[in-house]
Design an enzyme around this catalytic site. Structure first.
Site, PDB file in Angstrom:
ATOM      1  N   ASP A 140       0.764  -1.267   0.099  1.00 32.59           N
ATOM      2  CA  ASP A 140      -0.197   0.093   0.023  1.00 32.59           C
ATOM      3  C   ASP A 140       0.951   1.137   0.095  1.00 32.59           C
ATOM      4  O   ASP A 140       0.461   2.357  -0.385  1.00 32.59           O
ATOM      5  CB  ASP A 140      -0.868  -0.126   1.226  1.00 32.59           C
ATOM      6  CG  ASP A 140      -1.968   1.179   1.142  1.00 32.59           C
ATOM      7  OD1 ASP A 140      -2.547   1.530   0.158  1.00 32.59           O
ATOM      8  OD2 ASP A 140      -2.015   1.680   2.250  1.00 32.59           O
ATOM      9  N   HIS A 175      -1.591   3.815  -1.449  1.00 32.83           N
ATOM     10  CA  HIS A 175      -1.347   4.502  -0.040  1.00 32.83           C
ATOM     11  C   HIS A 175      -2.844   4.956   0.211  1.00 32.83           C
ATOM     12  O   HIS A 175      -3.287   6.012   0.602  1.00 32.83           O
ATOM     13  CB  HIS A 175      -0.490   5.581   0.016  1.00 32.83           C
ATOM     14  CG  HIS A 175      -0.310   6.059   1.494  1.00 32.83           C
ATOM     15  ND1 HIS A 175       0.942   6.583   1.636  1.00 32.83           N
ATOM     16  CD2 HIS A 175      -0.681   5.605   2.560  1.00 32.83           C
ATOM     17  CE1 HIS A 175       1.076   6.749   3.061  1.00 32.83           C
ATOM     18  NE2 HIS A 175       0.156   6.022   3.600  1.00 32.83           N
ATOM     19  N   GLY A 220      -4.597   3.077   3.056  1.00 36.08           N
ATOM     20  CA  GLY A 220      -4.870   2.175   4.152  1.00 36.08           C
ATOM     21  C   GLY A 220      -5.864   2.897   5.209  1.00 36.08           C
ATOM     22  O   GLY A 220      -6.746   2.425   5.687  1.00 36.08           O
TER      23      GLY A 220
END
Length: 312
Positions: free
Chosen positions: A251, A275, A277
């Site tokens: 991620d 990215h 998360g």
């Protein structure tokens, strides 16, 4: 006498804020809403990058607390250098655990069960049947057993893993069992089928998953990174992926955002998410509850929570 607070949301959109503070909305725009030198409590704009986060800090002569809305604070800490002592840097513990743990599990399952290949097969109208790895009966190693690491283990519980092993900076006991110290990794890595990185980025963890770390992972193991890109040595990871010995689900990457043409995009056995998360529908309600609680403490001169460090 009131204190200035910089918020990345309009104050009227954050229920429960104390009334005895003065609020200013700033989400990283070129123009500041007021003089940064008067700001006492600075809430860092979310996902606007380190340069935006740190830009007003150098002139915040009155700041007493800096609050991030991310679990990590590495993008802000350099901006605190040279400021006056006693500034509390707080992270967003309690905001991102559920979403980040969800994604860690999703990346793990998608990688093991071959979901990227199924998506490609659907585009090509190809029926990619066969046997695929399951999460059941696998040994999972969680590196970085803070609140996010614990939330990941919560979500692994129904999947009948053979073993979940926990690693943190130092050893301790939890209700679930032992947390191993990070220097135990050489012995633990060869036994893990899935290695999940959820550690903060520090000087100690930068490049943690380097050539030696990756070489100790067993053949066919999966590396999942939901921490920070620089925790993994990209060059070393590429070498392992191109050999086909391990796979990865990332991620976060180094560099980030991953530029066009970077070899990670097309590395075999590598699944990449951008990215995301923590950036889910769960973010705003939890972030606003955190801010209301922290600012209520601040207005009452009570100790703040989630303090990562205090400047000296």
């Amino acid at each position: 006498m009131t204190a200035d607070v910089w918020l990345p949301f309009p104050a009227d959109e954050v229920p429960g804020l104390p009334e005895n503070l003065t609020y200013h909305f700033w989400d990283g725009a070129p123009e500041y809403p007021t003089d940064p030198a008067e700001c006492a409590f600075y809430v860092v704009p979310y996902m606007k990058g380190a340069s935006v986060a740190m830009r007003p800090l150098r002139t915040m002569q009155s700041v007493r607390a800096v609050q991030t809305l991310s679990a990590g604070t590495d993008h802000v800490q350099p901006g605190l250098q040279g400021l006056h002592p006693g500034i509390s840097l707080c992270n967003a513990r309690g905001v991102h655990e559920a979403s980040t743990a969800e994604l860690a599990l999703a990346l793990t399952l998608a990688s093991l069960r071959g979901i990227p290949g199924f998506v490609e097969g659907q585009r090509q109208e190809r029926w990619r049947s066969g046997f695929y790895p399951a999460l059941a009966d696998k040994s999972v190693l969680i590196i970085g057993y803070g609140s996010i690491g614990a939330a990941i283990e919560d979500r692994l519980a129904p999947f009948e893993c053979a073993r979940v092993v926990r690693v943190a900076r130092s050893a301790r006991e939890t209700a679930r069992g032992q947390v191993h110290p990070i220097d135990a990794l050489p012995e633990l890595l060869p036994e893990a089928d899935v290695v999940i990185l959820s550690t903060p980025l520090t000087e100690d963890t930068k490049g943690l998953a380097g050539a030696g770390f990756l070489a100790r992972m067993k053949d066919g193991a999966l590396l999942v990174n939901v921490s920070r890109g620089p925790v993994v040595d990209t060059k070393a990871l590429l070498a392992e992926l191109e050999s086909g010995r391990i796979t990865a689900a990332l991620d976060v990457t180094d560099p980030e955002p991953l530029p066009a043409g970077h070899p990670l995009w097309h590395a075999p056995g590598c699944l990449i998410s951008p990215h995301v998360g923590g950036s889910t529908s769960a973010f705003l309600p939890r972030a606003k509850r955190l801010l209301a609680a922290q600012l209520t403490r601040f207005a009452a001169a009570e100790p703040l929570e989630n303090v990562v460090l205090t400047t000296e």
